[in-house]
Design a protein around this motif. Sequence first.
Motif, mmCIF file in Angstrom:
data_model
loop_
_atom_site.group_PDB
_atom_site.id
_atom_site.type_symbol
_atom_site.label_atom_id
_atom_site.label_comp_id
_atom_site.label_asym_id
_atom_site.label_seq_id
_atom_site.Cartn_x
_atom_site.Cartn_y
_atom_site.Cartn_z
ATOM 1 N N VAL A 14 0.972 -0.802 -0.013
ATOM 2 C CA VAL A 14 -0.017 0.342 -0.441
ATOM 3 C C VAL A 14 1.302 1.549 -0.375
ATOM 4 C CG1 VAL A 14 -2.054 1.136 1.166
ATOM 5 C CG2 VAL A 14 -2.216 -1.361 1.055
ATOM 6 N N ILE A 15 0.647 1.934 -0.614
ATOM 7 C CA ILE A 15 1.173 3.638 -0.866
ATOM 8 C C ILE A 15 0.700 4.214 -0.489
ATOM 9 C CG2 ILE A 15 2.668 4.914 -1.974
ATOM 10 C CD1 ILE A 15 3.219 3.182 -3.523
ATOM 11 N N SER A 16 0.821 5.703 0.712
ATOM 12 C CA SER A 16 -0.367 6.136 1.307
ATOM 13 C C SER A 16 0.303 7.658 0.618
ATOM 14 C CB SER A 16 0.221 6.681 2.535
ATOM 15 O OG SER A 16 1.487 6.675 2.601
ATOM 16 N N THR A 17 -1.310 8.606 1.024
ATOM 17 C CA THR A 17 -0.784 10.214 0.324
ATOM 18 C C THR A 17 0.728 10.458 0.368
ATOM 19 O OG1 THR A 17 -2.046 10.632 2.306
ATOM 20 C CG2 THR A 17 -3.083 10.097 -0.017
ATOM 21 N N ASP A 18 1.276 10.185 2.160
ATOM 22 C CA ASP A 18 1.717 10.709 2.220
ATOM 23 C C ASP A 18 3.511 9.836 2.103
ATOM 24 O OD1 ASP A 18 1.768 8.900 4.137
ATOM 25 O OD2 ASP A 18 1.818 9.959 5.869
ATOM 26 N N LEU A 21 5.490 3.075 2.334
ATOM 27 C CA LEU A 21 5.203 2.431 1.422
ATOM 28 C C LEU A 21 4.960 1.540 2.597
ATOM 29 C CD1 LEU A 21 5.043 -0.403 -1.269
ATOM 30 C CD2 LEU A 21 7.652 0.284 -0.739
ATOM 31 N N PHE A 22 3.498 0.271 3.003
ATOM 32 C CA PHE A 22 3.554 -0.409 3.543
ATOM 33 C C PHE A 22 3.151 -1.509 3.093
ATOM 34 C CE2 PHE A 22 2.244 3.275 5.541
ATOM 35 C CZ PHE A 22 2.382 3.433 6.355
ATOM 36 N N GLU A 23 3.303 -3.417 3.727
ATOM 37 C CA GLU A 23 3.260 -4.205 3.464
ATOM 38 C C GLU A 23 2.468 -5.031 3.934
ATOM 39 O OE1 GLU A 23 6.524 -7.772 2.494
ATOM 40 O OE2 GLU A 23 6.437 -5.954 0.840
ATOM 41 N N GLY A 24 1.368 -5.688 3.808
ATOM 42 C CA GLY A 24 1.147 -6.849 4.701
ATOM 43 C C GLY A 24 -0.287 -7.496 4.412
ATOM 44 N N ILE A 25 -0.523 -8.471 4.990
ATOM 45 C CA ILE A 25 -1.686 -9.397 4.661
ATOM 46 C C ILE A 25 -2.864 -8.618 5.019
ATOM 47 C CG2 ILE A 25 -2.893 -11.721 4.949
ATOM 48 C CD1 ILE A 25 -0.401 -12.112 3.986
ATOM 49 N N LEU A 37 -4.340 -4.101 8.117
ATOM 50 C CA LEU A 37 -3.924 -5.148 7.495
ATOM 51 C C LEU A 37 -3.063 -5.826 8.227
ATOM 52 C CD1 LEU A 37 -1.698 -2.377 5.118
ATOM 53 C CD2 LEU A 37 -3.343 -4.662 4.380
ATOM 54 N N SER A 38 -2.804 -7.209 8.846
ATOM 55 C CA SER A 38 -2.260 -7.753 9.686
ATOM 56 C C SER A 38 -0.775 -8.085 8.845
ATOM 57 C CB SER A 38 -2.232 -9.585 9.897
ATOM 58 O OG SER A 38 -2.998 -10.186 9.165
ATOM 59 N N ASP A 39 0.626 -8.099 10.002
ATOM 60 C CA ASP A 39 1.493 -8.394 9.990
ATOM 61 C C ASP A 39 2.761 -7.236 9.251
ATOM 62 O OD1 ASP A 39 1.597 -11.108 10.934
ATOM 63 O OD2 ASP A 39 0.885 -12.100 9.831
ATOM 64 N N CYS A 40 2.096 -6.010 9.739
ATOM 65 C CA CYS A 40 2.025 -5.316 8.222
ATOM 66 C C CYS A 40 3.431 -4.440 8.505
ATOM 67 C CB CYS A 40 0.889 -4.055 8.718
ATOM 68 S SG CYS A 40 1.667 -2.466 8.163
ATOM 69 N N ILE A 41 4.266 -3.986 8.088
ATOM 70 C CA ILE A 41 5.245 -3.494 8.174
ATOM 71 C C ILE A 41 5.531 -2.375 7.499
ATOM 72 C CG2 ILE A 41 6.939 -5.489 8.680
ATOM 73 C CD1 ILE A 41 8.204 -5.381 5.241
ATOM 74 N N GLU A 42 6.386 -1.630 7.672
ATOM 75 C CA GLU A 42 6.970 0.264 7.033
ATOM 76 C C GLU A 42 8.252 -0.496 6.399
ATOM 77 O OE1 GLU A 42 6.584 4.498 6.698
ATOM 78 O OE2 GLU A 42 6.062 3.936 8.893
ATOM 79 N N ARG A 43 8.092 0.284 5.090
ATOM 80 C CA ARG A 43 9.133 0.081 4.619
ATOM 81 C C ARG A 43 9.895 1.173 4.394
ATOM 82 N NH1 ARG A 43 10.556 -4.263 3.036
ATOM 83 N NH2 ARG A 43 9.722 -6.116 2.458
ATOM 84 N N MET A 58 4.850 -3.051 12.466
ATOM 85 C CA MET A 58 3.475 -2.623 13.014
ATOM 86 C C MET A 58 2.303 -2.920 13.320
ATOM 87 S SD MET A 58 4.537 0.277 11.938
ATOM 88 C CE MET A 58 3.197 1.840 11.567
ATOM 89 N N GLY A 59 2.492 -4.371 12.813
ATOM 90 C CA GLY A 59 1.996 -5.881 13.884
ATOM 91 C C GLY A 59 -0.002 -5.313 12.797
ATOM 92 N N LEU A 60 -0.978 -5.362 13.969
ATOM 93 C CA LEU A 60 -2.557 -5.261 12.931
ATOM 94 C C LEU A 60 -2.361 -3.678 12.889
ATOM 95 C CD1 LEU A 60 -4.574 -6.558 12.568
ATOM 96 C CD2 LEU A 60 -6.114 -6.095 14.076
#
Length: 99
Positions: A14-18, A21-25, A37-43, A58-60
């Motif tokens: 996911v790319i946010s407006t700011d 970059l996030f990635e998760g389930i 998103l679960s198991d979320c990380i920010e890159r 980031m977790g949930l």
Amino acid sequence: MSDLKDFLEKRVRVISTDARLFEGILQGYDKSTNIVLSDCIERIIYSEANEPNQEIEMGLYLMRGGNIVCVGEVDEEQDDELDWINIKGDTLKGTKNPL
């Protein structure tokens, strides 16, 4: 929004407006495109060679639909070949218009 149902229970980026970059389930979404998103990380990817990239767990994580630019499924096979810690890139500009 109806296309998000195809991504449920799959790893997405996911790319946010700011320009984050996030990635998760993808666990869920609603009509306003708020997502969970679960198991979320920010890159965090830096452009400087001497600055190491970061992965922040980031977790949930709940994201408001108004803060989302795009959601895409991760190709796991291709992702396994990437060395995220050593990738370098230019900074993305935010997508929000100034008030």
